[in-house]
Design a protein around this motif. Structure first.
Motif, PDB file in Angstrom:
ATOM      1  N   LEU A  31       0.826  -1.212   0.000  1.00 38.93           N
ATOM      2  CA  LEU A  31       0.000   0.000   0.000  1.00 38.93           C
ATOM      3  C   LEU A  31       0.857   1.259   0.000  1.00 38.93           C
ATOM      4  O   LEU A  31       0.592   2.201  -0.742  1.00 38.93           O
ATOM      5  CB  LEU A  31      -0.914  -0.003   1.228  1.00 38.93           C
ATOM      6  N   LEU A  32       1.876   1.273   0.843  1.00 36.25           N
ATOM      7  CA  LEU A  32       2.726   2.449   0.955  1.00 36.25           C
ATOM      8  C   LEU A  32       3.497   2.706  -0.338  1.00 36.25           C
ATOM      9  O   LEU A  32       3.759   3.850  -0.705  1.00 36.25           O
ATOM     10  CB  LEU A  32       3.695   2.280   2.123  1.00 36.25           C
ATOM     11  N   THR A  33       3.843   1.651  -1.062  1.00 32.93           N
ATOM     12  CA  THR A  33       4.614   1.790  -2.297  1.00 32.93           C
ATOM     13  C   THR A  33       3.756   2.202  -3.487  1.00 32.93           C
ATOM     14  O   THR A  33       4.158   3.055  -4.280  1.00 32.93           O
ATOM     15  CB  THR A  33       5.331   0.469  -2.641  1.00 32.93           C
ATOM     16  N   HIS A  34       2.551   1.603  -3.610  1.00 32.31           N
ATOM     17  CA  HIS A  34       1.818   1.712  -4.878  1.00 32.31           C
ATOM     18  C   HIS A  34       0.453   2.392  -4.804  1.00 32.31           C
ATOM     19  O   HIS A  34      -0.097   2.756  -5.844  1.00 32.31           O
ATOM     20  CB  HIS A  34       1.635   0.315  -5.488  1.00 32.31           C
ATOM     21  N   ILE A  52       9.796   1.544   7.619  1.00 34.47           N
ATOM     22  CA  ILE A  52       8.837   2.488   7.049  1.00 34.47           C
ATOM     23  C   ILE A  52       9.533   3.588   6.244  1.00 34.47           C
ATOM     24  O   ILE A  52       9.078   3.971   5.161  1.00 34.47           O
ATOM     25  CB  ILE A  52       7.925   3.092   8.142  1.00 34.47           C
ATOM     26  N   PHE A  53      10.661   4.102   6.720  1.00 30.81           N
ATOM     27  CA  PHE A  53      11.346   5.175   6.001  1.00 30.81           C
ATOM     28  C   PHE A  53      11.995   4.657   4.713  1.00 30.81           C
ATOM     29  O   PHE A  53      12.077   5.374   3.717  1.00 30.81           O
ATOM     30  CB  PHE A  53      12.381   5.847   6.910  1.00 30.81           C
ATOM     31  N   THR A  54      12.433   3.386   4.758  1.00 32.88           N
ATOM     32  CA  THR A  54      12.961   2.771   3.532  1.00 32.88           C
ATOM     33  C   THR A  54      11.886   2.723   2.458  1.00 32.88           C
ATOM     34  O   THR A  54      12.139   3.046   1.285  1.00 32.88           O
ATOM     35  CB  THR A  54      13.463   1.342   3.824  1.00 32.88           C
ATOM     36  N   ILE A  59       5.930  -4.124  14.425  1.00 30.17           N
ATOM     37  CA  ILE A  59       7.329  -3.772  14.712  1.00 30.17           C
ATOM     38  C   ILE A  59       8.167  -3.811  13.430  1.00 30.17           C
ATOM     39  O   ILE A  59       8.936  -2.880  13.146  1.00 30.17           O
ATOM     40  CB  ILE A  59       7.906  -4.739  15.768  1.00 30.17           C
ATOM     41  N   SER A  60       8.008  -4.885  12.649  1.00 34.28           N
ATOM     42  CA  SER A  60       8.803  -5.039  11.415  1.00 34.28           C
ATOM     43  C   SER A  60       8.502  -3.932  10.414  1.00 34.28           C
ATOM     44  O   SER A  60       9.403  -3.419   9.748  1.00 34.28           O
ATOM     45  CB  SER A  60       8.524  -6.405  10.774  1.00 34.28           C
TER      46      SER A  60
END
Length: 455
Positions: A370-373, A429-431, A423-424
């Motif tokens: 979701l964060l990527t696309h 997340i910043f990466t 946690i993972s």
């Protein structure tokens, strides 16, 4: 499994001099490497010192590949002799970047019809329930658990009820059930019950058949039982075998989850059942996709050279969808090749106990995707819902700890998996924020165009 997989590859109609086979061994300890060296000496083996997952494992295999095309294949599959030929043929179009296989379930089925006379529920209990009641049938049994787990009550059945440990279903007059054909000779045990009534005027007439061939017929008086063992020979019913489609590409949903094209999901009494659709004309048409299954796809080398291969942060699950979306956004087409047929031993199961690891991978990688696309609003909405699922699992784990031990164990696994995912995800997340904007600046097709392909 490995023997069948490799044997099927080397039976390919594609010229043997034009392809190489590379097996990536993810630190197995079952003698697979020795087996391959002995029985398939032409295979290149890449031995890894640890299990690095599906994503990095394929990336390591790619480093040793020399071909113009890269075909991915799970070890629990078998391919038809024309599988590779069909994939390469579709890939000749310069606009195509990935070609998806038609993945069938390994086991064929026979569709059995159960036809009977019908009464209404009100005839049995003088109620105002007018539901049709055909024949009451116990869960069909067969010699082994693998066979029983694959039986699929297709149409014409009411919700299952369990009495004294026995599963029972009413038919509605005409019902169909798919029976797996695992051997040449397959025996199934049927137990039918007459109407639960003292009215002797309610006899039941029924028959069991395959297509137009009647296997048995019987009459049942109220409260009586009829037992029948039916043997189905694979060779004699070859023309009636039904193959189920496990995957003909992936559908992407608006919330970022995906669904196999071919998968069937239904909810009965709060329980979720998943199975597959029979192969049909719909699955015989070439069409464009936005995502394909990593268990059997062909990728052009030029695609990987331009955008890279799998994102190893995924380890396993969703890495193929992430890769396909990168390919699609960079302007290449993903095409389903209906004649590129392979068979997969995996099947979806009902009520499968999920491991903490599985839950962690699915939850974490869903957020990564979701964060990527996807749009930030979609990501934030799903992130909030994930937080609710995490809180719900931790709360129920605490509530059930001293009251319901079985439920406590289930929610303990869910809580552990979701907490690990939380946690993972935040460690990387910043990466992934950097990855998001790096790819966004290079895409040819954007999210607004992708939205038209979401369900």
């Amino acid at each position: 499994m490995l023997r069948n997989c490799l044997s099927s590859i080397f039976k390919s109609s594609y010229s043997k001099s034009k392809f190489e086979v590379i097996v990536v061994d993810n630190n197995s300890h079952d003698g697979s490497c020795a087996f391959i060296k002995k029985n398939f000496p032409k295979v290149t083996i890449i031995r890894l010192k640890e299990n690095v997952g599906f994503a990095m494992g394929n990336n390591e295999g790619y480093k040793h590949a020399r071909g113009e095309y890269i075909a991915l294949l799970n070890n629990d599959t078998e391919v038809d002799k024309n599988w590779l030929t069909e994939l390469v043929a579709v890939a000749q179009d310069s606009r195509v970047g990935i070609v998806a296989s038609k993945i069938l379930l390994q086991v064929p089925f026979v569709e059995v019809s159960i036809t009977s006379s019908v009464v209404q529920q009100s005839d049995l209990d003088q109620s105002t329930n007018f539901s049709p009641r055909g024949v009451l049938i116990e869960d069909i049994s067969c010699p082994n658990s693998d066979c029983r787990d694959l039986i699929w009550y297709s149409t014409g059945f009411d919700k299952q009820k369990v009495l004294s440990g026995v599963g029972l279903r009413w038919t509605t007059g005409k019902a169909t059930v798919l029976l797996p054909i695992l051997e040449e000779k397959n025996t199934f045990s049927f137990v039918f019950h007459g109407y639960p009534s003292n009215d002797s005027q309610l006899p039941m007439n029924a028959k069991v058949s395959v297509k137009n061939k009647e296997l048995c017929h019987f009459s049942l008086s109220p409260n009586s039982v009829f037992n029948k063992k039916i043997t189905i020979n694979k060779s004699t019913c070859a023309d009636n075998l039904v193959w189920l489609v496990q995957n003909a590409g992936n559908l992407l949903l608006k919330d970022g989850y995906s669904k196999d094209i071919g998968s069937v999901t239904r909810i009965l009494g709060g329980s979720v059942e998943e199975f597959y659709e029979p192969d049909s004309q719909f699955f015989s048409q070439e069409r464009k996709l936005v995502s394909a299954c990593g268990a059997g796809m062909l990728i052009k080398r030029e695609v990987i050279e331009k955008i890279g291969f799998f994102n190893q942060h995924y380890f396993m699950y969703y890495e193929d969808i992430d890769f396909c979306l990168r390919v699609w956004k960079h302007g290449w087409d993903i095409v389903f090749a209906p004649k590129a047929i392979m068979h997969h031993t995996h099947r979806a199961t009902t009520g499968k106990t999920e491991s903490s690891f599985f839950i962690s991978m699915i939850e974490k990688n869903h957020l990564f995707l979701l964060l990527t696309h996807f749009s930030l609003s979609t990501f934030l909405q799903e992130y909030f819902l994930f937080g609710c699922r995490l809180f719900d699992a931790i709360l129920k784990q605490f509530v059930f700890r001293f009251k319901h031990w079985d439920k406590y164990q289930i929610w303990k696994i869910k809580a552990s998996g979701r907490l690990d995912a939380f946690i993972s995800f935040h460690k990387k997340i910043f990466t992934f924020i950097k990855i998001r904007y790096w790819w966004k600046s290079r895409e040819v097709r954007n999210y607004n165009q992708l939205k038209h392909h979401l369900y």
